[in-house]
Scaffold this motif. Structure first.
Motif, PDB file in Angstrom:
ATOM      1  N   ARG A  29      14.840   7.626   2.219  1.00 38.71           N
ATOM      2  CA  ARG A  29      15.344   7.927   0.875  1.00 38.71           C
ATOM      3  C   ARG A  29      14.369   8.808   0.102  1.00 38.71           C
ATOM      4  O   ARG A  29      14.762   9.820  -0.492  1.00 38.71           O
ATOM      5  CB  ARG A  29      15.588   6.610   0.137  1.00 38.71           C
ATOM      6  CG  ARG A  29      16.311   6.737  -1.160  1.00 38.71           C
ATOM      7  CD  ARG A  29      16.798   5.379  -1.682  1.00 38.71           C
ATOM      8  NE  ARG A  29      15.873   4.299  -1.438  1.00 38.71           N
ATOM      9  CZ  ARG A  29      14.987   3.853  -2.332  1.00 38.71           C
ATOM     10  NH1 ARG A  29      14.924   4.389  -3.523  1.00 38.71           N
ATOM     11  NH2 ARG A  29      14.183   2.852  -2.032  1.00 38.71           N
ATOM     12  N   THR A  30      13.085   8.450   0.118  1.00 39.14           N
ATOM     13  CA  THR A  30      12.116   9.233  -0.638  1.00 39.14           C
ATOM     14  C   THR A  30      11.816  10.579   0.017  1.00 39.14           C
ATOM     15  O   THR A  30      11.560  11.559  -0.682  1.00 39.14           O
ATOM     16  CB  THR A  30      10.799   8.453  -0.846  1.00 39.14           C
ATOM     17  OG1 THR A  30      10.270   8.068   0.414  1.00 39.14           O
ATOM     18  CG2 THR A  30      11.031   7.234  -1.722  1.00 39.14           C
ATOM     19  N   VAL A  62       5.499   2.983   4.766  1.00 33.47           N
ATOM     20  CA  VAL A  62       6.545   2.336   3.965  1.00 33.47           C
ATOM     21  C   VAL A  62       7.649   1.911   4.917  1.00 33.47           C
ATOM     22  O   VAL A  62       7.614   2.247   6.108  1.00 33.47           O
ATOM     23  CB  VAL A  62       7.114   3.282   2.871  1.00 33.47           C
ATOM     24  CG1 VAL A  62       6.063   3.613   1.825  1.00 33.47           C
ATOM     25  CG2 VAL A  62       7.679   4.550   3.475  1.00 33.47           C
ATOM     26  N   SER A  63       8.659   1.240   4.400  1.00 34.44           N
ATOM     27  CA  SER A  63       9.769   0.835   5.254  1.00 34.44           C
ATOM     28  C   SER A  63      10.573   2.071   5.656  1.00 34.44           C
ATOM     29  O   SER A  63      10.604   3.071   4.925  1.00 34.44           O
ATOM     30  CB  SER A  63      10.690  -0.146   4.518  1.00 34.44           C
ATOM     31  OG  SER A  63      11.456   0.532   3.545  1.00 34.44           O
ATOM     32  N   CYS A  97      12.031   8.058  -6.867  1.00 25.66           N
ATOM     33  CA  CYS A  97      10.763   7.915  -6.150  1.00 25.66           C
ATOM     34  C   CYS A  97      10.605   9.070  -5.179  1.00 25.66           C
ATOM     35  O   CYS A  97      11.570   9.470  -4.514  1.00 25.66           O
ATOM     36  CB  CYS A  97      10.742   6.596  -5.383  1.00 25.66           C
ATOM     37  SG  CYS A  97      10.660   5.173  -6.455  1.00 25.66           S
ATOM     38  N   ALA A 136       7.873   6.632   9.153  1.00 23.23           N
ATOM     39  CA  ALA A 136       7.622   5.715   8.040  1.00 23.23           C
ATOM     40  C   ALA A 136       6.261   5.042   8.191  1.00 23.23           C
ATOM     41  O   ALA A 136       5.566   4.819   7.191  1.00 23.23           O
ATOM     42  CB  ALA A 136       8.733   4.674   7.963  1.00 23.23           C
ATOM     43  N   PHE A 174      13.761   2.579   5.593  1.00 18.89           N
ATOM     44  CA  PHE A 174      14.792   2.888   4.595  1.00 18.89           C
ATOM     45  C   PHE A 174      14.179   3.612   3.401  1.00 18.89           C
ATOM     46  O   PHE A 174      14.687   4.637   2.953  1.00 18.89           O
ATOM     47  CB  PHE A 174      15.500   1.600   4.135  1.00 18.89           C
ATOM     48  CG  PHE A 174      16.469   1.843   3.027  1.00 18.89           C
ATOM     49  CD1 PHE A 174      17.726   2.385   3.291  1.00 18.89           C
ATOM     50  CD2 PHE A 174      16.139   1.545   1.712  1.00 18.89           C
ATOM     51  CE1 PHE A 174      18.621   2.624   2.262  1.00 18.89           C
ATOM     52  CE2 PHE A 174      17.033   1.789   0.675  1.00 18.89           C
ATOM     53  CZ  PHE A 174      18.282   2.326   0.955  1.00 18.89           C
ATOM     54  N   HIS A 175      13.091   3.071   2.868  1.00 15.58           N
ATOM     55  CA  HIS A 175      12.434   3.693   1.717  1.00 15.58           C
ATOM     56  C   HIS A 175      11.923   5.082   2.079  1.00 15.58           C
ATOM     57  O   HIS A 175      12.048   6.026   1.294  1.00 15.58           O
ATOM     58  CB  HIS A 175      11.286   2.813   1.229  1.00 15.58           C
ATOM     59  CG  HIS A 175      10.607   3.344   0.012  1.00 15.58           C
ATOM     60  ND1 HIS A 175      11.198   3.344  -1.227  1.00 15.58           N
ATOM     61  CD2 HIS A 175       9.377   3.908  -0.158  1.00 15.58           C
ATOM     62  CE1 HIS A 175      10.367   3.890  -2.105  1.00 15.58           C
ATOM     63  NE2 HIS A 175       9.262   4.242  -1.481  1.00 15.58           N
ATOM     64  N   PHE A 176      11.369   5.216   3.265  1.00 23.33           N
ATOM     65  CA  PHE A 176      10.867   6.512   3.696  1.00 23.33           C
ATOM     66  C   PHE A 176      11.993   7.552   3.744  1.00 23.33           C
ATOM     67  O   PHE A 176      11.848   8.656   3.227  1.00 23.33           O
ATOM     68  CB  PHE A 176      10.204   6.420   5.071  1.00 23.33           C
ATOM     69  CG  PHE A 176       9.822   7.759   5.616  1.00 23.33           C
ATOM     70  CD1 PHE A 176       8.706   8.421   5.130  1.00 23.33           C
ATOM     71  CD2 PHE A 176      10.597   8.375   6.576  1.00 23.33           C
ATOM     72  CE1 PHE A 176       8.371   9.680   5.606  1.00 23.33           C
ATOM     73  CE2 PHE A 176      10.270   9.630   7.052  1.00 23.33           C
ATOM     74  CZ  PHE A 176       9.153  10.288   6.566  1.00 23.33           C
TER      75      PHE A 176
END
Length: 154
Positions: free
Chosen positions: A88-89, A81-82, A48, A76, A84-86
């Motif tokens: 990582r992406t 987005v969250s 992603c 984020a 964590f997701h931010f």
């Protein structure tokens, strides 16, 4: 057709538009390289990634709040987005952690401010979000290889 490389693409972008900062150029080159690998690599499933619009939102948020304390939650929320997701992406997209990118943006802005007449190192540090001048000076040397005084005269 010649071999494509990230340094070659970066050089081409710099040649075409000398007003772009190094981070902007690097971001465009990384996005292009990620797209090419993700699209044409055999059997590759790209992770992603953030879109160009999302990266621009994050970059605009950083630019507007450079002198403030900026956390991963703030970045984020700009997408949204969250955290964590931010994180990582963002790293998958740019090759940098959000903190590395934020620091590089702050140092890039500080260098531009230091090259202008007037303003103390303390004022420049505060303008880019650092309250500890010693820490700011160490980061400046680590990222540019030059002291504030050298950047002012150079």
């Amino acid at each position: 057709m010649g071999t494509l490389s990230i340094p070659g693409l970066r050089s081409e972008y710099i040649r075409l538009d000398a007003n772009w900062g190094e981070l902007t150029t690097r971001g465009v080159v990384v996005l292009l390289a990620a797209h090419l690998v993700g699209t044409y690599a055999a059997g590759a499933r790209p992770p992603c990634r953030l879109g160009l619009r999302d990266l621009r939102r994050v970059d605009d948020f950083i630019g507007a709040n450079l002198s403030e304390r900026i956390g991963i939650e703030n970045l984020a929320a700009a997408v949204p987005v969250s955290p964590f997701h931010f994180a990582r992406t963002f790293r998958a997209t740019t090759g940098m952690t959000p903190l590395e990118y934020l620091t590089a943006r702050r140092i890039e802005t500080a260098v531009a401010l230091l090259r202008r007449p007037g303003g103390t190192v303390l004022e420049v540090a505060a303008a880019v979000g650092y309250t500890n001048v010693g820490h700011f000076r160490r980061l400046l040397v680590r990222h540019t290889g030059a002291t504030a005084a050298q950047l002012r005269t150079g």
